[in-house]
Design a protein around this motif. Structure first.
Motif, PDB file in Angstrom:
ATOM      1  N   ASN A   8       0.828  -1.197   0.000  1.00 32.04           N
ATOM      2  CA  ASN A   8       0.000   0.000   0.000  1.00 32.04           C
ATOM      3  C   ASN A   8       0.868   1.256   0.000  1.00 32.04           C
ATOM      4  N   GLY A   9       0.722   2.086  -1.025  1.00 32.48           N
ATOM      5  CA  GLY A   9       1.485   3.331  -1.104  1.00 32.48           C
ATOM      6  C   GLY A   9       2.733   3.239  -1.967  1.00 32.48           C
ATOM      7  N   LEU A  10       2.928   2.124  -2.658  1.00 31.37           N
ATOM      8  CA  LEU A  10       4.097   1.949  -3.527  1.00 31.37           C
ATOM      9  C   LEU A  10       3.947   2.828  -4.773  1.00 31.37           C
ATOM     10  N   GLU A  11       4.888   3.757  -4.956  1.00 27.18           N
ATOM     11  CA  GLU A  11       4.796   4.696  -6.081  1.00 27.18           C
ATOM     12  C   GLU A  11       6.055   4.755  -6.926  1.00 27.18           C
ATOM     13  N   CYS A  12       7.017   3.894  -6.639  1.00 26.24           N
ATOM     14  CA  CYS A  12       8.312   3.980  -7.316  1.00 26.24           C
ATOM     15  C   CYS A  12       8.692   2.607  -7.889  1.00 26.24           C
ATOM     16  N   ALA A  13       8.745   2.517  -9.216  1.00 28.23           N
ATOM     17  CA  ALA A  13       9.074   1.246  -9.877  1.00 28.23           C
ATOM     18  C   ALA A  13      10.492   0.793  -9.536  1.00 28.23           C
ATOM     19  N   ASN A  14      11.411   1.741  -9.448  1.00 26.88           N
ATOM     20  CA  ASN A  14      12.791   1.423  -9.112  1.00 26.88           C
ATOM     21  C   ASN A  14      12.877   0.851  -7.689  1.00 26.88           C
ATOM     22  N   CYS A  15      12.101   1.437  -6.770  1.00 32.20           N
ATOM     23  CA  CYS A  15      12.072   0.956  -5.384  1.00 32.20           C
ATOM     24  C   CYS A  15      11.509  -0.466  -5.336  1.00 32.20           C
ATOM     25  N   ALA A  16      10.483  -0.724  -6.149  1.00 33.97           N
ATOM     26  CA  ALA A  16       9.887  -2.062  -6.211  1.00 33.97           C
ATOM     27  C   ALA A  16      10.930  -3.087  -6.641  1.00 33.97           C
ATOM     28  N   GLN A  30      12.663 -18.844  -1.770  1.00 33.92           N
ATOM     29  CA  GLN A  30      12.914 -19.482  -3.062  1.00 33.92           C
ATOM     30  C   GLN A  30      12.661 -18.496  -4.194  1.00 33.92           C
ATOM     31  N   ASN A  31      11.655 -17.626  -3.996  1.00 32.81           N
ATOM     32  CA  ASN A  31      11.316 -16.647  -5.024  1.00 32.81           C
ATOM     33  C   ASN A  31      10.574 -15.475  -4.394  1.00 32.81           C
ATOM     34  N   ALA A  32      10.890 -14.283  -4.854  1.00 34.48           N
ATOM     35  CA  ALA A  32      10.181 -13.078  -4.413  1.00 34.48           C
ATOM     36  C   ALA A  32       9.893 -12.233  -5.642  1.00 34.48           C
ATOM     37  N   THR A  33       8.645 -11.822  -5.786  1.00 35.15           N
ATOM     38  CA  THR A  33       8.244 -11.029  -6.939  1.00 35.15           C
ATOM     39  C   THR A  33       7.461  -9.813  -6.477  1.00 35.15           C
ATOM     40  N   VAL A  34       7.859  -8.640  -6.957  1.00 38.01           N
ATOM     41  CA  VAL A  34       7.101  -7.413  -6.703  1.00 38.01           C
ATOM     42  C   VAL A  34       6.547  -6.954  -8.043  1.00 38.01           C
ATOM     43  N   ASN A  35       5.226  -6.877  -8.132  1.00 44.81           N
ATOM     44  CA  ASN A  35       4.574  -6.377  -9.338  1.00 44.81           C
ATOM     45  C   ASN A  35       4.181  -4.930  -9.078  1.00 44.81           C
ATOM     46  N   PHE A  36       4.875  -4.018  -9.726  1.00 42.28           N
ATOM     47  CA  PHE A  36       4.641  -2.587  -9.489  1.00 42.28           C
ATOM     48  C   PHE A  36       3.238  -2.169  -9.926  1.00 42.28           C
ATOM     49  N   MET A  37       2.748  -2.711 -11.037  1.00 40.06           N
ATOM     50  CA  MET A  37       1.435  -2.319 -11.562  1.00 40.06           C
ATOM     51  C   MET A  37       0.291  -2.713 -10.618  1.00 40.06           C
ATOM     52  N   LYS A  59      10.849  -4.957   7.074  1.00 39.85           N
ATOM     53  CA  LYS A  59      11.951  -4.037   7.372  1.00 39.85           C
ATOM     54  C   LYS A  59      12.605  -3.525   6.091  1.00 39.85           C
ATOM     55  N   ILE A  60      12.774  -4.418   5.116  1.00 38.41           N
ATOM     56  CA  ILE A  60      13.364  -4.041   3.821  1.00 38.41           C
ATOM     57  C   ILE A  60      12.479  -3.010   3.127  1.00 38.41           C
ATOM     58  N   VAL A  61      11.163  -3.289   3.093  1.00 38.21           N
ATOM     59  CA  VAL A  61      10.211  -2.375   2.455  1.00 38.21           C
ATOM     60  C   VAL A  61      10.266  -0.999   3.113  1.00 38.21           C
ATOM     61  N   LYS A  62      10.268  -0.968   4.456  1.00 36.69           N
ATOM     62  CA  LYS A  62      10.305   0.309   5.197  1.00 36.69           C
ATOM     63  C   LYS A  62      11.606   1.067   4.955  1.00 36.69           C
ATOM     64  N   LYS A  63      12.700   0.325   4.825  1.00 39.19           N
ATOM     65  CA  LYS A  63      14.005   0.958   4.601  1.00 39.19           C
ATOM     66  C   LYS A  63      14.062   1.608   3.220  1.00 39.19           C
ATOM     67  N   ILE A  64      13.510   0.927   2.209  1.00 42.47           N
ATOM     68  CA  ILE A  64      13.552   1.434   0.840  1.00 42.47           C
ATOM     69  C   ILE A  64      12.513   2.527   0.613  1.00 42.47           C
ATOM     70  N   GLU A  65      11.296   2.283   1.097  1.00 40.80           N
ATOM     71  CA  GLU A  65      10.238   3.284   0.951  1.00 40.80           C
ATOM     72  C   GLU A  65       9.426   3.348   2.232  1.00 40.80           C
ATOM     73  N   PRO A  66       9.777   4.277   3.130  1.00 37.72           N
ATOM     74  CA  PRO A  66       9.173   4.346   4.482  1.00 37.72           C
ATOM     75  C   PRO A  66       7.651   4.485   4.537  1.00 37.72           C
TER      76      PRO A  66
END
Length: 73
Positions: A8-16, A30-37, A59-66
């Protein structure tokens, strides 16, 4: 085991992309996928390590995009 979360609140494709890379490197993942759209995060990991992985992923999400909130989908 697969878990899906809404970023919720993801606005940066590079951050994703950064989140996807960092979460994918966590032990037990084993696998992690972030779909920006769709602003969805899918983590495929060992079931017994999942709670610790989700905590580390938050913690990773908060560090990259608080301002982004991780919500179970």
């Amino acid at each position: 085991m697969k878990k899906t979360f809404k970023l919720n609140g993801l606005e940066c494709a590079n951050c994703a992309a950064k989140m996807e890379q960092a979460i994918g490197k966590l032990e037990g993942v084993q696998n992690a996928t972030v779909n920006f759209m769709t602003t969805k995060l899918v983590i495929e990991a060992e079931e017994d390590k999942l709670p610790a992985i989700v905590e580390a992923a938050e913690k990773i999400v908060k560090k990259i995009e608080p301002d982004v909130v991780l919500i179970k989908a």
